[in-house]
Write a protein that holds these residues in place. Structure first.
Motif, PDB file in Angstrom:
ATOM      1  N   TRP A  72      -1.906  -5.128  -7.694  1.00 23.71           N
ATOM      2  CA  TRP A  72      -1.088  -6.166  -7.079  1.00 23.71           C
ATOM      3  C   TRP A  72      -0.064  -5.591  -6.120  1.00 23.71           C
ATOM      4  O   TRP A  72       0.337  -4.448  -6.223  1.00 23.71           O
ATOM      5  CB  TRP A  72      -0.392  -7.033  -8.128  1.00 23.71           C
ATOM      6  CG  TRP A  72       0.832  -6.424  -8.769  1.00 23.71           C
ATOM      7  CD1 TRP A  72       2.086  -6.291  -8.212  1.00 23.71           C
ATOM      8  CD2 TRP A  72       0.936  -5.878 -10.071  1.00 23.71           C
ATOM      9  NE1 TRP A  72       2.943  -5.704  -9.097  1.00 23.71           N
ATOM     10  CE2 TRP A  72       2.269  -5.448 -10.255  1.00 23.71           C
ATOM     11  CE3 TRP A  72       0.042  -5.730 -11.123  1.00 23.71           C
ATOM     12  CZ2 TRP A  72       2.716  -4.865 -11.436  1.00 23.71           C
ATOM     13  CZ3 TRP A  72       0.504  -5.151 -12.293  1.00 23.71           C
ATOM     14  CH2 TRP A  72       1.815  -4.730 -12.429  1.00 23.71           C
ATOM     15  N   LEU A  73       0.325  -6.436  -5.187  1.00 23.14           N
ATOM     16  CA  LEU A  73       1.431  -6.174  -4.268  1.00 23.14           C
ATOM     17  C   LEU A  73       2.495  -7.219  -4.539  1.00 23.14           C
ATOM     18  O   LEU A  73       2.205  -8.417  -4.552  1.00 23.14           O
ATOM     19  CB  LEU A  73       0.971  -6.292  -2.807  1.00 23.14           C
ATOM     20  CG  LEU A  73      -0.093  -5.313  -2.348  1.00 23.14           C
ATOM     21  CD1 LEU A  73      -0.585  -5.676  -0.950  1.00 23.14           C
ATOM     22  CD2 LEU A  73       0.435  -3.890  -2.381  1.00 23.14           C
ATOM     23  N   GLY A  74       3.706  -6.785  -4.756  1.00 20.38           N
ATOM     24  CA  GLY A  74       4.808  -7.704  -5.003  1.00 20.38           C
ATOM     25  C   GLY A  74       5.328  -8.310  -3.704  1.00 20.38           C
ATOM     26  O   GLY A  74       5.194  -7.744  -2.615  1.00 20.38           O
ATOM     27  N   TYR A  75       5.934  -9.455  -3.829  1.00 22.08           N
ATOM     28  CA  TYR A  75       6.465 -10.181  -2.675  1.00 22.08           C
ATOM     29  C   TYR A  75       7.536  -9.376  -1.930  1.00 22.08           C
ATOM     30  O   TYR A  75       7.653  -9.460  -0.718  1.00 22.08           O
ATOM     31  CB  TYR A  75       7.040 -11.521  -3.146  1.00 22.08           C
ATOM     32  CG  TYR A  75       7.482 -12.419  -2.028  1.00 22.08           C
ATOM     33  CD1 TYR A  75       6.556 -13.018  -1.191  1.00 22.08           C
ATOM     34  CD2 TYR A  75       8.833 -12.660  -1.799  1.00 22.08           C
ATOM     35  CE1 TYR A  75       6.950 -13.842  -0.158  1.00 22.08           C
ATOM     36  CE2 TYR A  75       9.241 -13.484  -0.770  1.00 22.08           C
ATOM     37  CZ  TYR A  75       8.305 -14.073   0.040  1.00 22.08           C
ATOM     38  OH  TYR A  75       8.702 -14.885   1.058  1.00 22.08           O
ATOM     39  N   GLY A  76       8.278  -8.552  -2.652  1.00 20.97           N
ATOM     40  CA  GLY A  76       9.344  -7.773  -2.034  1.00 20.97           C
ATOM     41  C   GLY A  76       8.868  -6.747  -1.018  1.00 20.97           C
ATOM     42  O   GLY A  76       9.653  -6.278  -0.186  1.00 20.97           O
ATOM     43  N   LEU A  77       7.581  -6.410  -1.020  1.00 22.51           N
ATOM     44  CA  LEU A  77       7.051  -5.449  -0.046  1.00 22.51           C
ATOM     45  C   LEU A  77       7.060  -6.005   1.374  1.00 22.51           C
ATOM     46  O   LEU A  77       6.939  -5.260   2.336  1.00 22.51           O
ATOM     47  CB  LEU A  77       5.634  -5.026  -0.430  1.00 22.51           C
ATOM     48  CG  LEU A  77       5.530  -4.140  -1.666  1.00 22.51           C
ATOM     49  CD1 LEU A  77       4.073  -3.921  -2.033  1.00 22.51           C
ATOM     50  CD2 LEU A  77       6.226  -2.815  -1.444  1.00 22.51           C
ATOM     51  N   LYS A  78       7.222  -7.302   1.513  1.00 26.37           N
ATOM     52  CA  LYS A  78       7.271  -7.914   2.845  1.00 26.37           C
ATOM     53  C   LYS A  78       8.363  -7.287   3.704  1.00 26.37           C
ATOM     54  O   LYS A  78       8.227  -7.195   4.915  1.00 26.37           O
ATOM     55  CB  LYS A  78       7.491  -9.422   2.739  1.00 26.37           C
ATOM     56  CG  LYS A  78       8.892  -9.790   2.264  1.00 26.37           C
ATOM     57  CD  LYS A  78       9.060 -11.263   2.095  1.00 26.37           C
ATOM     58  CE  LYS A  78      10.429 -11.687   1.684  1.00 26.37           C
ATOM     59  NZ  LYS A  78      11.352 -10.803   1.064  1.00 26.37           N
TER      60      LYS A  78
END
Length: 144
Positions: A72-78
């Protein structure tokens, strides 16, 4: 290694592995894929808060199954991709990025009704001598 067809949900329902991931895409709704995957064990993992760790592990020069990661990639990586407002801290302390490179990948082709295995494993515990999926599937002996 080519194997006889078995439903991926039937195989996964017998799984006892601590490290197992499944992507089910066989509904054939036009927007779903042709393949489903069951991934067992973890050859490597990447856990962190930076995309650079994942980019460093990926390569376009290897076969797809040799460079297969699931996670998974977390939303904070944006915020690493563009300047956006920083989010408030979440109530769950989880890394922004978590991926595993599986030891074994089963790819179920829903159109051809076939199963392909990538990775070294004794498949006798999964398929019986007559080529049918075993009723006593035991994935639990695989440990990462």
């Amino acid at each position: 290694m080519q194997l006889p067809w078995t439903d991926p949900l039937a195989l996964a329902s017998h799984a006892k592995s601590e490290t197992l991931a499944m992507l089910l895409s066989g509904a054939d709704q036009g927007y779903t894929g042709r393949y489903s995957y069951i991934c067992i064990g973890a050859e490597q993992n990447i856990i962190g808060n930076d995309l650079d760790a994942l980019h460093a592990m990926l390569s376009s020069s290897r076969a797809w199954h040799e460079d297969f990661w699931i996670g998974w990639l977390g939303y904070g990586l944006k915020n690493q991709l563009e300047k956006l407002p920083v989010d408030k801290a979440g109530i769950i302390a989880a890394p922004e990025l978590c991926f595993i490179k599986p030891q074994i990948i089963y790819r179920f082709d829903h159109h051809a009704k076939s199963v392909e295995c990538f990775g070294e494993h004794s498949l006798k515990r999964f398929w019986s001598a007559d080529g049918n999926a075993s009723a006593n599937v035991e994935i639990g002996s695989i440990r990462s």
